[in-house]
Design a protein around this motif. Structure first.
Motif, PDB file in Angstrom:
ATOM      1  N   PRO A  40       0.825  -1.213   0.000  1.00 56.19           N
ATOM      2  CA  PRO A  40       0.000   0.000   0.000  1.00 56.19           C
ATOM      3  C   PRO A  40       0.860   1.265   0.000  1.00 56.19           C
ATOM      4  O   PRO A  40       1.898   1.336   0.671  1.00 56.19           O
ATOM      5  CB  PRO A  40      -0.805  -0.124   1.292  1.00 56.19           C
ATOM      6  CG  PRO A  40      -0.848  -1.580   1.570  1.00 56.19           C
ATOM      7  CD  PRO A  40       0.471  -2.107   1.113  1.00 56.19           C
ATOM      8  N   GLN A  41       0.412   2.253  -0.775  1.00 49.44           N
ATOM      9  CA  GLN A  41       1.089   3.543  -0.841  1.00 49.44           C
ATOM     10  C   GLN A  41       0.218   4.608  -0.187  1.00 49.44           C
ATOM     11  O   GLN A  41      -0.987   4.691  -0.466  1.00 49.44           O
ATOM     12  CB  GLN A  41       1.340   3.938  -2.299  1.00 49.44           C
ATOM     13  CG  GLN A  41       2.340   3.065  -3.018  1.00 49.44           C
ATOM     14  CD  GLN A  41       2.497   3.503  -4.460  1.00 49.44           C
ATOM     15  OE1 GLN A  41       1.588   3.328  -5.281  1.00 49.44           O
ATOM     16  NE2 GLN A  41       3.637   4.092  -4.787  1.00 49.44           N
ATOM     17  N   ARG A  42       0.815   5.400   0.655  1.00 46.33           N
ATOM     18  CA  ARG A  42       0.106   6.539   1.246  1.00 46.33           C
ATOM     19  C   ARG A  42       0.095   7.667   0.224  1.00 46.33           C
ATOM     20  O   ARG A  42       1.131   8.127  -0.229  1.00 46.33           O
ATOM     21  CB  ARG A  42       0.791   6.997   2.533  1.00 46.33           C
ATOM     22  CG  ARG A  42       0.146   8.194   3.190  1.00 46.33           C
ATOM     23  CD  ARG A  42       0.741   8.440   4.577  1.00 46.33           C
ATOM     24  NE  ARG A  42       0.277   9.696   5.145  1.00 46.33           N
ATOM     25  CZ  ARG A  42       1.013  10.806   5.212  1.00 46.33           C
ATOM     26  NH1 ARG A  42       2.260  10.811   4.754  1.00 46.33           N
ATOM     27  NH2 ARG A  42       0.521  11.909   5.734  1.00 46.33           N
ATOM     28  N   VAL A  43      -1.110   8.096  -0.132  1.00 42.56           N
ATOM     29  CA  VAL A  43      -1.273   9.105  -1.179  1.00 42.56           C
ATOM     30  C   VAL A  43      -1.469  10.490  -0.589  1.00 42.56           C
ATOM     31  O   VAL A  43      -1.006  11.491  -1.140  1.00 42.56           O
ATOM     32  CB  VAL A  43      -2.466   8.743  -2.089  1.00 42.56           C
ATOM     33  CG1 VAL A  43      -2.630   9.766  -3.201  1.00 42.56           C
ATOM     34  CG2 VAL A  43      -2.301   7.339  -2.656  1.00 42.56           C
ATOM     35  N   SER A  44      -2.145  10.576   0.551  1.00 39.21           N
ATOM     36  CA  SER A  44      -2.604  11.866   1.087  1.00 39.21           C
ATOM     37  C   SER A  44      -1.529  12.558   1.920  1.00 39.21           C
ATOM     38  O   SER A  44      -1.686  12.764   3.116  1.00 39.21           O
ATOM     39  CB  SER A  44      -3.849  11.640   1.936  1.00 39.21           C
ATOM     40  OG  SER A  44      -3.577  10.650   2.933  1.00 39.21           O
ATOM     41  N   THR A  45      -0.429  12.920   1.280  1.00 37.51           N
ATOM     42  CA  THR A  45       0.657  13.580   2.001  1.00 37.51           C
ATOM     43  C   THR A  45       0.441  15.079   2.164  1.00 37.51           C
ATOM     44  O   THR A  45       1.159  15.726   2.916  1.00 37.51           O
ATOM     45  CB  THR A  45       1.988  13.340   1.270  1.00 37.51           C
ATOM     46  OG1 THR A  45       1.864  13.826  -0.076  1.00 37.51           O
ATOM     47  CG2 THR A  45       2.328  11.851   1.240  1.00 37.51           C
ATOM     48  N   GLN A  46      -0.536  15.635   1.443  1.00 38.69           N
ATOM     49  CA  GLN A  46      -0.724  17.090   1.461  1.00 38.69           C
ATOM     50  C   GLN A  46      -1.667  17.568   2.552  1.00 38.69           C
ATOM     51  O   GLN A  46      -1.758  18.770   2.797  1.00 38.69           O
ATOM     52  CB  GLN A  46      -1.281  17.585   0.110  1.00 38.69           C
ATOM     53  CG  GLN A  46      -0.501  17.118  -1.102  1.00 38.69           C
ATOM     54  CD  GLN A  46      -1.164  15.937  -1.773  1.00 38.69           C
ATOM     55  OE1 GLN A  46      -1.545  14.990  -1.101  1.00 38.69           O
ATOM     56  NE2 GLN A  46      -1.305  15.999  -3.087  1.00 38.69           N
ATOM     57  N   ALA A  47      -2.435  16.651   3.181  1.00 38.96           N
ATOM     58  CA  ALA A  47      -3.502  17.106   4.066  1.00 38.96           C
ATOM     59  C   ALA A  47      -3.690  16.109   5.200  1.00 38.96           C
ATOM     60  O   ALA A  47      -3.095  15.024   5.228  1.00 38.96           O
ATOM     61  CB  ALA A  47      -4.804  17.248   3.271  1.00 38.96           C
ATOM     62  N   SER A  48      -4.536  16.497   6.137  1.00 41.61           N
ATOM     63  CA  SER A  48      -4.893  15.633   7.262  1.00 41.61           C
ATOM     64  C   SER A  48      -6.402  15.418   7.254  1.00 41.61           C
ATOM     65  O   SER A  48      -7.129  16.039   6.472  1.00 41.61           O
ATOM     66  CB  SER A  48      -4.450  16.257   8.584  1.00 41.61           C
ATOM     67  OG  SER A  48      -5.105  17.503   8.781  1.00 41.61           O
ATOM     68  N   ALA A  49      -6.878  14.533   8.154  1.00 39.57           N
ATOM     69  CA  ALA A  49      -8.308  14.247   8.273  1.00 39.57           C
ATOM     70  C   ALA A  49      -8.910  13.952   6.907  1.00 39.57           C
ATOM     71  O   ALA A  49      -9.939  14.500   6.512  1.00 39.57           O
ATOM     72  CB  ALA A  49      -9.028  15.413   8.940  1.00 39.57           C
ATOM     73  N   ASN A  50      -8.268  13.067   6.161  1.00 44.97           N
ATOM     74  CA  ASN A  50      -8.664  12.766   4.793  1.00 44.97           C
ATOM     75  C   ASN A  50      -9.858  11.826   4.758  1.00 44.97           C
ATOM     76  O   ASN A  50      -9.958  10.883   5.549  1.00 44.97           O
ATOM     77  CB  ASN A  50      -7.483  12.155   4.054  1.00 44.97           C
ATOM     78  CG  ASN A  50      -6.292  13.090   4.015  1.00 44.97           C
ATOM     79  OD1 ASN A  50      -6.282  14.055   3.260  1.00 44.97           O
ATOM     80  ND2 ASN A  50      -5.285  12.824   4.844  1.00 44.97           N
TER      81      ASN A  50
END
Length: 578
Positions: free
Chosen positions: A480-490
């Motif tokens: 699995p790759q973490r995609v949401s590196t730009q934001a929190s509470a995704n």
């Protein structure tokens, strides 16, 4: 001796200057008359039959000061007289023009805010401009930070329309400034009058272009929510959403025509009553023109039961399909419909079922012209408890269902994928890297038939959550790759596969000061952001959420989401500006 009288030849009166039949001027114009075949006693210069100068001997040159002449066309002739005979030249037209050229229109217009990266730049003038004043170095197309963009210029044959063609697409997002002429070198008309300051203007090239304005079925405070979107047979988006009409929630659908949103039928609700809220719409479209719309609906004011319904678009109306077994049963909840179909018209639907005790997944199949749905056994393993949250996709003859369930052996919830509702894909569930509970899983198959899954992971009771992605690699799931590196509470992932095979995801995430929509694409196993975060407002009280993504024509991503528009949420749709 005989005296023979030889007649004199006719005088030939012509022009040494100007050489062209038309001459433009805003001041003085040099005139020179040529007389051949003899010597006249007198040569006169006439403007509109009025003598403005006279010569008795060559050279016949004169500089006419037109300041006393009215603007417009003036016929200039030369008349040579010998004896009692006058010889007249062909006329020359002198056009007196002291009026500076004006810009009549620009495209894009000054201050335009939604300009395509491929938009040509055109200027229409009030009169023809002098081609010799259009030097490439005097035409500037620049970004706000001073970067010069290379363009070629094309002047229409009538001299009144200038077209600037960028050699590369305009950068997005950016503010573009166009300047025609410089301090020392002005654009001029044919008479030499200079174009003024209106030869400079700016416009904005955004990262995303709107497809119409805010979308809502009703005026006023009627929240539109839960938008879903698919690509229609013509490559244009089709959307569906739930909206409150002041009494109950209904399902609505619309399609983009290329210039406007066209509603597909009226509000959809299968059950009568003021509190039978219709929500959770699901769409299916394909290249054959099939358009299916499913949703779930409260069975009464106590909201203890929910039923699911499916409609098929045909003959400009929504056609009812048979009810599901158990639909309308008290305290029997059908929710989260997900629908697909084969090219031959066989419809398959997944439903989350809650019977008052536990969750399970039910699936049904409807053949063309069949009067009833056929149940499909869903073979989730016995050690997977309370499976739910399923979504379905199809590739060829195979359907893929992703769902989450509680795994006894892991002591946590995890994701699995079923092929044709019967066989697990992979010997173990999809690895959840954080050990947190996965949710909101979505699934699509790439061009080779390999399913791709995106989901949200969050610890129980925590607002911190991330978006992850994996793809079937032939014998196992990729790490699995973490995609949401730009934001929190995704939250709220949506997944599509580009025509180039690259997966692209959209989701809602918080990046101070507010919640916006993020988009990322994977290329060569690396995820990069696409465009800028999407939001139509700047206030922290107007979060952007529940995005849906498709790939439109020319492999261009299109995003739909809900966000406050005035007093209530509306649906907004944007297309990547590329």
């Amino acid at each position: 001796m005989t005296l023979q009288i030889v007649p004199l030849a006719n005088l030939l009166v012509g022009w040494a200057a100007p050489t062209n039949s038309k001459t433009y001027t805003n001041g003085r114009v040099a005139l020179e008359v040529r007389v051949e075949n003899g010597q006249p006693e007198r040569v006169e210069l006439l403007a509109d039959s009025t003598v403005i100068h006279e010569w008795t001997a060559p050279p016949y040159t004169y500089e006419w000061d037109t300041s006393g002449a009215g603007e417009g066309d003036h016929q200039i002739t030369a008349r040579a007289t010998r004896g009692k005979t006058a010889f007249t030249s062909l006329p020359r037209t002198v056009i007196v023009d002291r009026t500076a050229p004006q810009v009549e229109s620009r495209s894009p217009g000054a201050g335009a805010t939604n300009v395509s990266v491929r938009a040509p730049i055109e200027v229409a003038f009030s009169e023809p401009v002098n081609p010799s004043s259009l030097e490439p170095q005097d035409i500037q197309v620049m970004t706000a930070d001073g970067a010069t963009l290379q363009v070629t210029h094309e002047l229409a044959t009538d001299g009144r329309t200038l077209r600037l063609v960028p050699k590369q697409p305009l950068p997005a997002p950016s503010v573009i400034r166009v300047t025609l002429g410089t301090v020392n070198d002005h654009f001029t008309d044919l008479a030499g009058n200079s174009l003024g300051a209106e030869g400079t203007w700016e416009f904005t090239v955004p990262a995303w272009l709107p497809l119409g304005g805010a979308i809502s079925a009703y005026p006023g405070n009627t929240p539109a929510e839960q938008v879903v979107m698919k690509r229609g047979a013509n490559g244009l988006p089709v959307i569906a959403w739930s909206e409150f009409d002041g009494t109950t929630k209904n399902i609505h659908a619309a399609r983009w025509t290329g210039s406007t949103w066209e509603m597909l039928g009226g509000p959809l609700s299968a059950l009568p009553g003021p509190e039978t809220h219709a929500t959770q719409p699901a769409l299916y479209t394909d290249v054959t023109g099939t358009l299916l719309l499913a949703w779930s609906e409260d069975t009464g004011p106590e909201k203890k039961g929910r039923s699911a319904f499916v409609r098929k678009w045909g003959n400009n109306t929504w056609q009812s399909l048979p009810d599901f077994p158990g639909a309308g049963a008290f305290e029997y909840a059908m929710s989260s419909p997900s629908v697909t179909a084969t090219p031959t018209g066989v419809i398959t639907i997944n439903l989350d079922i809650y019977d008052g005790v536990s969750f399970r997944i039910e699936a049904y199949r409807l053949a063309p012209n069949s009067a009833a749905w056929t149940a499909i056994p869903v073979n989730t393993p016995a050690n997977q408890l309370n499976p739910n949250g399923s979504t379905i996709t199809r590739f060829g003859d195979d359907t893929f269902t992703v769902y989450n369930a509680y795994f006894d052996i892991l002591n946590q919830r995890a994701l699995s994928v079923l092929v044709n509702h019967s066989q697990l894909l992979g010997a173990s569930p999809i690895n959840t890297p954080t050990g947190k509970g996965p949710g909101s899983a979505v699934i699509e198959a790439d061009g080779n038939g390999a399913p791709c899954v995106a989901w949200i992971e969050a610890a129980s009771g925590s607002t911190e959550s991330d978006l992850y992605f994996t793809q079937w690699a032939g014998s196992s799931w990729s790490p699995p790759q973490r995609v949401s590196t730009q934001a929190s509470a995704n939250t709220d992932p949506s997944l599509a596969i580009g025509d180039d095979g690259h997966p692209i995801v959209a989701w809602s995430g918080f990046a101070a000061p507010k919640r916006t929509i993020f988009v990322a694409r994977r290329v060569d196993l690396d995820w990069t952001g696409v465009g800028t975060p999407l939001s139509v407002t700047t206030g922290i009280d107007s979060p952007a959420k529940k995005p849906a993504i498709i790939i439109g024509t020319d492999n261009i991503p299109i995003i739909a989401w809900q966000e406050l528009d005035g007093s209530s949420d509306a649906i907004h749709v944007r297309q990547l500006n590329q």
